[in-house]
Design a protein around this motif. Structure first.
Motif, mmCIF file in Angstrom:
data_model
loop_
_atom_site.group_PDB
_atom_site.id
_atom_site.type_symbol
_atom_site.label_atom_id
_atom_site.label_comp_id
_atom_site.label_asym_id
_atom_site.label_seq_id
_atom_site.Cartn_x
_atom_site.Cartn_y
_atom_site.Cartn_z
ATOM 1 N N UNK A 6 0.894 -1.100 -0.002
ATOM 2 C CA UNK A 6 0.009 -0.095 -0.091
ATOM 3 C C UNK A 6 0.863 1.152 -0.149
ATOM 4 N N UNK A 7 0.993 1.938 -1.070
ATOM 5 C CA UNK A 7 1.946 2.968 -1.062
ATOM 6 C C UNK A 7 1.475 4.280 -0.310
ATOM 7 N N UNK A 8 2.159 5.220 -0.173
ATOM 8 C CA UNK A 8 1.835 6.416 0.365
ATOM 9 C C UNK A 8 2.223 7.486 -0.303
ATOM 10 N N UNK A 9 1.781 8.783 -0.140
ATOM 11 C CA UNK A 9 2.050 9.858 -0.735
ATOM 12 C C UNK A 9 3.353 10.599 -0.480
ATOM 13 N N UNK A 10 4.111 11.245 -1.392
ATOM 14 C CA UNK A 10 5.429 11.688 -0.978
ATOM 15 C C UNK A 10 5.514 12.459 0.295
ATOM 16 N N UNK A 11 6.643 12.290 0.804
ATOM 17 C CA UNK A 11 6.695 13.025 2.147
ATOM 18 C C UNK A 11 8.187 13.578 2.413
ATOM 19 N N UNK A 12 8.409 14.502 3.340
ATOM 20 C CA UNK A 12 9.732 14.816 3.904
ATOM 21 C C UNK A 12 9.561 14.646 5.399
ATOM 22 N N UNK A 38 9.069 -1.141 -1.557
ATOM 23 C CA UNK A 38 8.321 -0.320 -2.471
ATOM 24 C C UNK A 38 7.166 0.520 -1.897
ATOM 25 N N UNK A 39 7.037 0.825 -0.471
ATOM 26 C CA UNK A 39 6.253 1.686 -0.010
ATOM 27 C C UNK A 39 6.751 3.056 0.144
ATOM 28 N N UNK A 40 7.590 3.316 -0.165
ATOM 29 C CA UNK A 40 8.270 4.747 0.034
ATOM 30 C C UNK A 40 8.284 5.137 -1.470
ATOM 31 N N UNK A 41 7.593 6.356 -1.727
ATOM 32 C CA UNK A 41 7.696 6.759 -2.953
ATOM 33 C C UNK A 41 9.089 7.523 -3.243
ATOM 34 N N UNK A 42 9.616 7.492 -4.619
ATOM 35 C CA UNK A 42 10.814 7.896 -4.842
ATOM 36 C C UNK A 42 11.054 9.402 -4.667
ATOM 37 N N UNK A 43 9.665 10.338 -4.753
ATOM 38 C CA UNK A 43 10.083 11.728 -4.385
ATOM 39 C C UNK A 43 10.254 12.112 -3.050
ATOM 40 N N UNK A 44 10.115 10.800 -2.082
ATOM 41 C CA UNK A 44 10.250 11.200 -0.834
ATOM 42 C C UNK A 44 11.563 11.237 -0.121
ATOM 43 N N UNK A 45 11.966 12.163 1.066
ATOM 44 C CA UNK A 45 13.349 12.424 1.403
ATOM 45 C C UNK A 45 13.219 12.015 2.821
ATOM 46 N N UNK A 46 14.485 11.966 3.544
ATOM 47 C CA UNK A 46 14.499 12.011 5.016
ATOM 48 C C UNK A 46 15.950 12.952 5.322
ATOM 49 N N UNK A 47 15.504 13.607 6.088
ATOM 50 C CA UNK A 47 16.325 14.850 6.545
ATOM 51 C C UNK A 47 16.766 14.705 8.152
ATOM 52 N N UNK A 48 17.849 14.244 8.141
ATOM 53 C CA UNK A 48 18.551 13.976 9.644
ATOM 54 C C UNK A 48 18.923 15.386 10.245
ATOM 55 N N UNK A 49 18.657 15.636 11.500
ATOM 56 C CA UNK A 49 18.999 16.732 12.391
ATOM 57 C C UNK A 49 19.468 16.467 13.686
ATOM 58 N N UNK A 50 20.472 17.119 13.917
ATOM 59 C CA UNK A 50 20.972 17.209 15.458
ATOM 60 C C UNK A 50 21.882 18.357 15.606
ATOM 61 N N UNK A 110 6.851 22.153 -0.760
ATOM 62 C CA UNK A 110 5.333 22.307 -0.833
ATOM 63 C C UNK A 110 4.795 21.158 -1.400
ATOM 64 N N UNK A 111 3.475 20.971 -1.281
ATOM 65 C CA UNK A 111 2.900 19.679 -2.006
ATOM 66 C C UNK A 111 3.259 18.171 -1.638
ATOM 67 N N UNK A 112 3.979 17.882 -0.474
ATOM 68 C CA UNK A 112 4.494 16.698 0.165
ATOM 69 C C UNK A 112 3.986 16.835 1.623
ATOM 70 N N UNK A 113 3.963 15.685 2.109
ATOM 71 C CA UNK A 113 3.634 15.384 3.630
ATOM 72 C C UNK A 113 4.872 15.755 4.244
ATOM 73 N N UNK A 114 4.741 16.669 5.362
ATOM 74 C CA UNK A 114 5.858 17.225 6.470
ATOM 75 C C UNK A 114 5.538 16.301 7.640
ATOM 76 N N UNK A 142 0.870 19.228 8.751
ATOM 77 C CA UNK A 142 2.477 18.572 9.280
ATOM 78 C C UNK A 142 1.818 17.646 10.276
ATOM 79 N N UNK A 143 2.915 16.731 10.468
ATOM 80 C CA UNK A 143 2.548 15.577 11.580
ATOM 81 C C UNK A 143 3.793 15.526 12.468
ATOM 82 N N UNK A 144 3.724 15.352 13.749
ATOM 83 C CA UNK A 144 4.845 15.321 14.579
ATOM 84 C C UNK A 144 4.649 13.853 15.410
#
Length: 485
Positions: A6-12, A38-50, A110-114, A142-144
């Motif tokens: 089950x795919x999801x929409x693109x996200x950051x 295959x459940x992570x859209x190619x347009x999605x990104x992961x941003x690490x922060x510390x 803009x236009x992606x899930x945050x 946005x979701x936390x």
């Protein structure tokens, strides 16, 4: 059997604490497995922060090393690993200050899930929530994601909820309890509400009692400073065991939908009777016979009265469960690592088998770990000649055996829950009023033993806990199920 993806929409996804232990052990390897599935859209990104300084390439190496150390067979898939690492970025951010926030804001699309994962201590939750809005990093959708502990008592839980809700609506807050993401935990609802076999029996007319056990073989080494301020009651009973209790005891929701399910769980918590101190046992593991350190050595406090073991009997004050005791226990340095729920049905009203004096009971056992599955203990005739001799045997459905290779593709708890965040599905996440109700029940128990000056009973590592725990059931003419892997 073909797995449905089950795919999801693109996200950051921004992971605050992106170089920390939880991110390295669970979050990032889990995300890589979902990428391969295959459940992570190619347009999605992961941003690490510390707070530490890293380039994107340095962070990708950190993640690659984490997957090599904590991943499974998928870590050898270099093609997918390289593609996954290409989705990663890093931004240095001071959670309690203003440094780095403008850089993070500029990176948002803009236009992606945050989504923002607070993989940090609870003391930083408020600062992160406030700065996400002040610097325009978060938007209205946005979701936390916040990790436990959700406070350490009712007052702090309310304060935390008020802080988060001052910046985010309740539907944007995902309080994650990884126990709720386990395959077998979700199967509790499938077993109860998807089978005509069980629901008619799920009440005080047929069930004698229910046992919930979460046993660990490890001590608190490495977590001593945190654990000594928490203890088993706060660390395990108030959240993990409470959630299992809710799922096993809740009324059927109108539909399998987030608030419908959580409304019924909340009713269970609010129906819990106060626990009499005679129905409570606290324990603390002692030094081992071969010189292994006891709890006080692991915690670094020779005078600590913090419990590493809790067992208690509780009752739910409603029509379904009137008179049915629920026995909960959890502890460290016990004889085996296991988590299970055992639904013990009542004795037969009359046995037709002459000479059979043994008590035979049907027991439904839901195993959460290490071997996820379901057993139903039934009584049959012992094979062979010589008359009607009865024995108890399990009808065993171990997922790995029943589902074959399909079971290997089942997402682990963190994988499932993180992907549910992107889907906007809060069914397996705790709501704020649930958390507060759980603390409202737990606080008087803790306050009671503190007022009495109760001292935990010492128990030997590798056992089932203090002897008083066995007596908790023996007084009721019952006994704990054996702790075994």
């Amino acid at each position: 059997m073909v797995s449905r993806v089950i795919p999801v929409d693109p996200f950051d996804l921004v992971i605050f604490g992106g170089t920390g232990d939880l991110a390295r052990r669970k979050i990032l390897p889990g995300l890589f497995r979902r990428f391969r599935a295959g459940t992570m859209p190619e347009e999605s990104r992961i941003i690490g922060s510390a707070r530490s300084e890293h380039t994107d390439e340095e962070y990708r190496q950190i993640v690659s090393d984490a997957i090599a150390e904590f991943g499974g067979d998928e870590k050898d898939d270099k093609t997918n690993l390289d593609a996954f690492l290409g989705r990663l970025h890093y931004v240095r951010v001071d959670a309690a200050g203003d440094e780095g926030w403008e850089d993070l804001s500029a990176l948002m699309r803009d236009g992606v899930i945050r989504a923002f994962y607070f993989s940090v201590g609870p003391s930083l939750f408020g600062a992160l929530a406030e700065r996400l809005h002040r610097h325009g990093v978060a938007d209205d959708d946005s979701r936390i994601v916040v990790e436990k502990p959700f406070g350490r008592d009712l007052a702090s839980a309310r304060e935390l909820n008020e802080t988060l809700r001052s910046h985010f609506d309740e539907h944007q807050i995902y309080r994650i309890d990884h126990y709720l993401g386990k395959e077998t935990v979700q199967n509790l609802m499938a077993i109860r509400f998807g089978n005509v076999l069980f629901e008619p029996l799920w009440n005080n007319h047929y069930i004698d009692h229910i046992q919930i056990t979460v046993a660990e073989t490890v001590g608190v080494e490495g977590r001593g400073a945190y654990y000594d301020k928490s203890g088993a009651m706060r660390d395990m009973v108030q959240n993990h065991l409470m959630q299992l209790l809710c799922l096993i005891a809740m009324e059927p929701p109108a539909m399998y939908e987030a608030d419908a399910v959580r409304d019924e769980k909340l009713k269970v918590i609010r129906a819990l009777q106060p626990v009499d101190y005679h129905h409570l046992v606290r324990g603390q593991y002692d030094q081992g016979t071969e010189g292994e350190p006891g709890y006080r050595e692991d915690a670094g406090d020779p005078r600590s009265f913090t419990e590493s073991f809790v067992a208690l009997r509780c009752h739910i004050n409603n029509w379904r469960w009137a008179g049915v005791p629920f026995y909960l226990r959890t502890g460290k340095k016990l004889k085996a690592r296991t988590s299970e729920i055992a639904v013990v049905f009542q004795d037969l009203g009359h046995s037709i088998f002459e000479g059979d004096e043994k008590r035979h009971r049907n027991i439904l056992v839901i195993r959460l770990q290490p071997n996820e599955g379901i057993d139903l203990q039934v009584t049959i005739k012992e094979p062979g000649p010589g008359g009607m001799r009865l024995i108890d045997v399990p009808l065993d459905m171990t997922f790995a055996d029943a589902l074959g290779p399909e079971a290997e593709d089942v997402p682990d708890a963190y994988e499932r829950l993180i992907m549910d965040v992107f889907r906007g599905n809060q069914t397996l996440f705790m709501r704020g009023d649930e958390v507060e109700a759980a603390w409202a029940w737990t606080d008087p128990i803790i306050a009671g033993w503190e007022a009495r000056g109760d001292v935990p009973k010492l128990y030997e590592p590798g056992t089932a806990g203090p002897d008083d725990s066995a007596m908790l059931l023996h007084r009721d003419n019952r006994r704990w199920r054996d702790i075994k892997a």
